[in-house]
Design an enzyme around this catalytic site. Structure first.
Site, short mmCIF file in Angstrom:
data_model
loop_
_atom_site.label_atom_id
_atom_site.label_comp_id
_atom_site.label_asym_id
_atom_site.label_seq_id
_atom_site.Cartn_x
_atom_site.Cartn_y
_atom_site.Cartn_z
CG HIS A 98 -0.29 -0.16 2.52
ND1 HIS A 98 0.07 -1.39 3.01
CD2 HIS A 98 0.06 0.74 3.47
CE1 HIS A 98 0.63 -1.24 4.21
NE2 HIS A 98 0.64 0.05 4.50
CG HIS A 100 0.75 5.29 4.15
ND1 HIS A 100 -0.12 5.25 5.22
CD2 HIS A 100 1.49 4.16 4.24
CE1 HIS A 100 0.09 4.13 5.92
NE2 HIS A 100 1.07 3.46 5.35
P1 5GP Z 1 1.50 0.44 7.47
O1 5GP Z 1 1.99 0.75 8.85
O2 5GP Z 1 1.38 -1.05 7.24
O3 5GP Z 1 2.28 1.15 6.40
O4 5GP Z 1 0.06 1.08 7.39
C1 5GP Z 1 -1.12 0.36 7.49
C2 5GP Z 1 -2.25 1.37 7.55
O5 5GP Z 1 -3.47 0.69 7.39
C3 5GP Z 1 -2.31 2.14 8.88
O6 5GP Z 1 -2.13 3.53 8.64
C4 5GP Z 1 -3.70 1.81 9.42
O7 5GP Z 1 -4.33 2.91 10.04
C5 5GP Z 1 -4.44 1.34 8.17
N1 5GP Z 1 -5.47 0.37 8.46
C6 5GP Z 1 -5.34 -0.77 9.19
N2 5GP Z 1 -6.50 -1.45 9.24
C7 5GP Z 1 -7.39 -0.73 8.49
C8 5GP Z 1 -8.77 -0.94 8.18
O8 5GP Z 1 -9.42 -1.91 8.57
N3 5GP Z 1 -9.36 0.01 7.40
C9 5GP Z 1 -8.67 1.09 6.93
N4 5GP Z 1 -9.35 1.96 6.16
N5 5GP Z 1 -7.37 1.31 7.22
C10 5GP Z 1 -6.74 0.41 7.99
#
Ligand code: 5GP
Length: 135
Positions: A98, A100
């Site tokens: 993903h 951001h």
């Molecule tokens: P990472 O730390 O893996 O780069 O970011 C994962 C992101 O996914 C986090 O910013 C978190 O808030 C988001 N996230 C986790 N679970 C969910 C969810 O169920 N729905 C949405 N919309 N975002 C999520």
């Protein structure tokens, strides 16, 4: 690996979707750094950006650019961060690739600029040669 994002793709769990096509989905982060913080993901699961098909990765970036332009236009943010955490050590928590896309404002203090910088750069030439030898 199945993650929560697979369930968002299949609509088993809800999300605030801002863009969808055959290969890509973009939706609001549930825990936003700033309002409008969006995640752009491929529908075909891959663990992180290093494992993603380069064609798909470029589609993610293309849609990320459109999301960022939409954020500037509709939310009025003067800046946008593109962030991709690849691997637990890099802060990744959801192991489905993903990007951001984060709206930014002057002095919003979202990310600290006080990151440590390396003072010892004596090995830079060696490090660059090492990287160049395996790219
Ligand atoms: P990472 O730390 O893996 O780069 O970011 C994962 C992101 O996914 C986090 O910013 C978190 O808030 C988001 N996230 C986790 N679970 C969910 C969810 O169920 N729905 C949405 N919309 N975002 C999520």
């Amino acid at each position: 690996m199945t993650t929560i994002f697979s369930k968002i793709i299949s609509k088993e769990i809800p999300a605030d979707i801002v863009y969808e096509d055959e290969n890509i989905l973009a939706f609001l982060d549930i825990n936003p750094v700033n309002p409008g913080h969006t995640l752009v993901i491929p529908k075909e699961p891959s663990t992180d950006g290093l494992e993603t098909n380069p064609e798909v990765l470029s589609q993610i970036i293309k849609i990320g650019q459109r999301v960022a332009q939409a954020q500037k236009k509709s939310l009025g943010c003067p800046g946008v961060n593109f962030v991709m955490n690849n691997g637990e050590a890099a802060g990744q928590e959801v192991f489905h690739t993903h990007l951001h896309v984060i709206p930014r404002y002057h002095d919003d203090k979202c990310f600290s600029k006080a990151m440590p910088t390396m003072s010892d750069r004596t090995k830079d030439k060696e490090t660059a040669a090492l990287l160049a030898s395996v790219i």
